[in-house]
Write a protein that holds these residues in place. Structure first.
Motif, PDB file in Angstrom:
ATOM      1  N   LEU A 128    -101.303 -20.231 -75.426  1.00  0.00           N
ATOM      2  CA  LEU A 128    -100.937 -20.947 -74.201  1.00  0.00           C
ATOM      3  C   LEU A 128     -99.548 -21.559 -74.292  1.00  0.00           C
ATOM      4  CD1 LEU A 128    -104.332 -22.719 -73.395  1.00  0.00           C
ATOM      5  CD2 LEU A 128    -103.290 -20.813 -72.146  1.00  0.00           C
ATOM      6  N   ASN A 129     -99.033 -21.722 -75.525  1.00  0.00           N
ATOM      7  CA  ASN A 129     -97.665 -22.218 -75.675  1.00  0.00           C
ATOM      8  C   ASN A 129     -96.658 -21.301 -74.997  1.00  0.00           C
ATOM      9  OD1 ASN A 129     -97.682 -24.687 -77.415  1.00  0.00           O
ATOM     10  ND2 ASN A 129     -98.831 -23.324 -78.758  1.00  0.00           N
ATOM     11  N   SER A 130     -97.000 -20.018 -74.857  1.00  0.00           N
ATOM     12  CA  SER A 130     -96.070 -19.075 -74.241  1.00  0.00           C
ATOM     13  C   SER A 130     -95.860 -19.362 -72.759  1.00  0.00           C
ATOM     14  CB  SER A 130     -96.558 -17.641 -74.432  1.00  0.00           C
ATOM     15  OG  SER A 130     -97.807 -17.444 -73.807  1.00  0.00           O
ATOM     16  N   VAL A 131     -96.752 -20.150 -72.155  1.00  0.00           N
ATOM     17  CA  VAL A 131     -96.558 -20.575 -70.758  1.00  0.00           C
ATOM     18  C   VAL A 131     -96.404 -22.098 -70.680  1.00  0.00           C
ATOM     19  CG1 VAL A 131     -97.626 -18.583 -69.667  1.00  0.00           C
ATOM     20  CG2 VAL A 131     -99.074 -20.502 -70.389  1.00  0.00           C
ATOM     21  N   MET A 132     -95.947 -22.687 -71.791  1.00  0.00           N
ATOM     22  CA  MET A 132     -95.615 -24.113 -71.860  1.00  0.00           C
ATOM     23  C   MET A 132     -96.822 -25.036 -71.710  1.00  0.00           C
ATOM     24  SD  MET A 132     -91.955 -24.417 -69.928  1.00  0.00           S
ATOM     25  CE  MET A 132     -90.584 -23.342 -70.367  1.00  0.00           C
ATOM     26  N   ILE A 133     -98.008 -24.544 -72.019  1.00  0.00           N
ATOM     27  CA  ILE A 133     -99.178 -25.419 -72.176  1.00  0.00           C
ATOM     28  C   ILE A 133     -99.288 -25.691 -73.667  1.00  0.00           C
ATOM     29  CG2 ILE A 133    -101.669 -25.656 -71.878  1.00  0.00           C
ATOM     30  CD1 ILE A 133    -101.438 -23.709 -69.522  1.00  0.00           C
ATOM     31  N   LEU A 134     -98.969 -26.902 -74.089  1.00  0.00           N
ATOM     32  CA  LEU A 134     -98.712 -27.183 -75.495  1.00  0.00           C
ATOM     33  C   LEU A 134    -100.002 -27.310 -76.306  1.00  0.00           C
ATOM     34  CD1 LEU A 134     -95.759 -29.710 -75.174  1.00  0.00           C
ATOM     35  CD2 LEU A 134     -95.694 -27.208 -75.289  1.00  0.00           C
ATOM     36  N   ILE A 135    -100.108 -26.461 -77.309  1.00  0.00           N
ATOM     37  CA  ILE A 135    -101.163 -26.511 -78.315  1.00  0.00           C
ATOM     38  C   ILE A 135    -100.454 -26.536 -79.660  1.00  0.00           C
ATOM     39  CG2 ILE A 135    -103.219 -25.411 -79.262  1.00  0.00           C
ATOM     40  CD1 ILE A 135    -103.591 -26.233 -76.374  1.00  0.00           C
ATOM     41  N   HIS A 136    -100.637 -27.575 -80.424  1.00  0.00           N
ATOM     42  CA  HIS A 136     -99.777 -27.762 -81.596  1.00  0.00           C
ATOM     43  C   HIS A 136    -100.306 -27.139 -82.884  1.00  0.00           C
ATOM     44  CE1 HIS A 136     -96.877 -30.236 -79.552  1.00  0.00           C
ATOM     45  NE2 HIS A 136     -97.809 -31.054 -79.118  1.00  0.00           N
ATOM     46  N   ASP A 137    -101.609 -26.919 -83.004  1.00  0.00           N
ATOM     47  CA  ASP A 137    -102.182 -26.490 -84.275  1.00  0.00           C
ATOM     48  C   ASP A 137    -102.690 -25.057 -84.224  1.00  0.00           C
ATOM     49  OD1 ASP A 137    -101.746 -29.139 -84.770  1.00  0.00           O
ATOM     50  OD2 ASP A 137    -103.859 -29.697 -84.947  1.00  0.00           O
ATOM     51  N   LEU A 138    -102.658 -24.404 -85.388  1.00  0.00           N
ATOM     52  CA  LEU A 138    -103.348 -23.152 -85.614  1.00  0.00           C
ATOM     53  C   LEU A 138    -104.400 -23.379 -86.698  1.00  0.00           C
ATOM     54  CD1 LEU A 138    -100.460 -20.505 -85.560  1.00  0.00           C
ATOM     55  CD2 LEU A 138    -102.503 -20.480 -84.104  1.00  0.00           C
ATOM     56  N   PRO A 139    -105.565 -22.749 -86.602  1.00  0.00           N
ATOM     57  CA  PRO A 139    -106.648 -23.012 -87.552  1.00  0.00           C
ATOM     58  C   PRO A 139    -106.247 -22.763 -89.004  1.00  0.00           C
ATOM     59  CG  PRO A 139    -107.463 -21.749 -85.680  1.00  0.00           C
ATOM     60  CD  PRO A 139    -105.971 -21.802 -85.542  1.00  0.00           C
TER      61      PRO A 139
END
Length: 355
Positions: A128-139
């Motif tokens: 979702l970061n690719s459309v500027m919906i910020l998700i900061h962590d990866l598992p």
């Protein structure tokens, strides 16, 4: 010489300034990434947290952005052409970096097995970061790092930047981007800024977005009144000294919009010698900005989760520049060429129809 005269062409220092601003972002981030969130770079320590190198860099990007995007709105005029240009500038590299981090780097860095990693909802939410919906962590990524699992912290500025684009176009569309009306919008913007600052305080993410947004608006103002603004080195020096004095007194927030825009625009356009060919091999500042943080986190991970910040900076620097160069050559340049070809084809088709 007026700002209008010196900013009419492409003979300026902007590419060079943005390049070094991107390096300042990496220098700033080296301290919290390497030693913990509470640690600041030298400028942050000297100014008592009023400004640090990363914030200064963001102010530079937004000030020049406001000036150039106002020019773009006036030139392109239609919403379709304007937002197409903005989308092609921001999203292709962002999408590529997001995909590489989630689908290539993530499986290599995570503590999970590949099957476990790709079965986690967080892996797919990160896209979702690719459309500027910020998700900061990866598992399972960067779990042992002292800063935490934030994969790409600087992305928070991109939604703010896009909202500034929207604001700029609306101001132009409503007919306010002219010398008669812009001064009244400045009063309204100032009142809104002060009100938001008092309401939000200084600790929230929204509060940290106010300063860059204010610099963006200052860039718009300078564009509108550019024919009345004379760029002189004496005035630029006075602005620099004023910034030093008021920062020493702890009043930077009250004067930054008064003195910093003129100083930056003089450095960008007003110097007698200009480095207009600085990016003849590629404009890499946006790519550096997108890639710097994850590279620094990977380096910190290799050193056991924490390291010397200057070592982090100097090790990350050439890798980030190289990644910025790749993004420019493999993503930005091809997309720009494709867009130009489409415009030419459409123009030829229109000519045939008219004949």
């Amino acid at each position: 010489m007026t700002l209008k005269e010196v900013s009419a062409g492409r003979n300026n220092n902007l590419d060079m300034i943005r390049f070094f601003a991107a390096l300042l972002v990496i220098l700033c981030h080296a301290y919290p990434i390497s030693m913990g969130e509470e640690h600041m770079d030298l400028l942050g320590r000297i100014t008592g947290g009023q400004i640090h190198f990363g914030n200064l860099a963001v102010c530079i990007f937004f000030l020049y952005g406001g000036f150039l995007i106002a020019k773009s709105a006036e030139r392109l005029q239609t919403a379709g052409a304007y937002f197409k240009a903005r989308i092609l500038r921001l999203f292709p590299c962002l999408i590529v970096v997001t995909l590489v981090l989630a689908l290539v780097a993530g499986p290599c860095l995570t503590t999970f097995s590949p099957g476990e990693y790709f079965s986690q909802i967080g892996t797919w939410k990160y896209l979702l970061n690719s459309v500027m919906i910020l998700i900061h962590d990866l598992p399972g990524v960067f779990e042992g790092n002292i800063y935490g699992q934030t994969v790409n912290g600087p992305l928070w500025t991109l939604p703010i930047e896009f909202l500034c684009y929207v604001m700029c176009f609306l101001v132009w569309k409503m007919g306010l981007m002219n010398k008669k009306w812009m001064k009244w919008t400045a009063l309204a913007f100032s009142a809104g800024y002060i009100g938001m600052k008092l309401m939000l305080g200084s600790g929230s993410l929204l509060a940290s977005a106010l300063r860059p947004a204010g610099l963006f608006y200052a860039g718009m103002l300078y564009y509108v009144y550019r024919e009345h603004i004379k760029l002189r080195w004496q005035a630029a020096l006075l602005c620099f000294l004023a910034l030093l004095f008021f920062t020493w007194r702890g009043w930077l927030e009250a004067v930054i919009f008064v003195f910093l825009p003129y100083l930056l625009l003089y450095i960008g356009y007003g110097t007698s010698r200009k480095f207009s060919n600085f990016s003849k091999y590629g404009e890499v500042s946006y790519g550096i900005y997108l890639c710097g943080w994850p590279i620094q986190q990977v380096l910190c991970m290799q050193f056991g989760g924490r390291m010397n910040p200057l070592a982090n900076f100097f090790l990350a620097l050439p890798i980030a520049i190289f990644c910025g160069f790749l993004l420019n050559k493999l993503v930005e340049v091809p997309i720009a060429h494709m867009d130009k070809r489409r415009v030419l084809v459409r123009s030829k088709q229109q000519d045939i129809q008219e004949d």
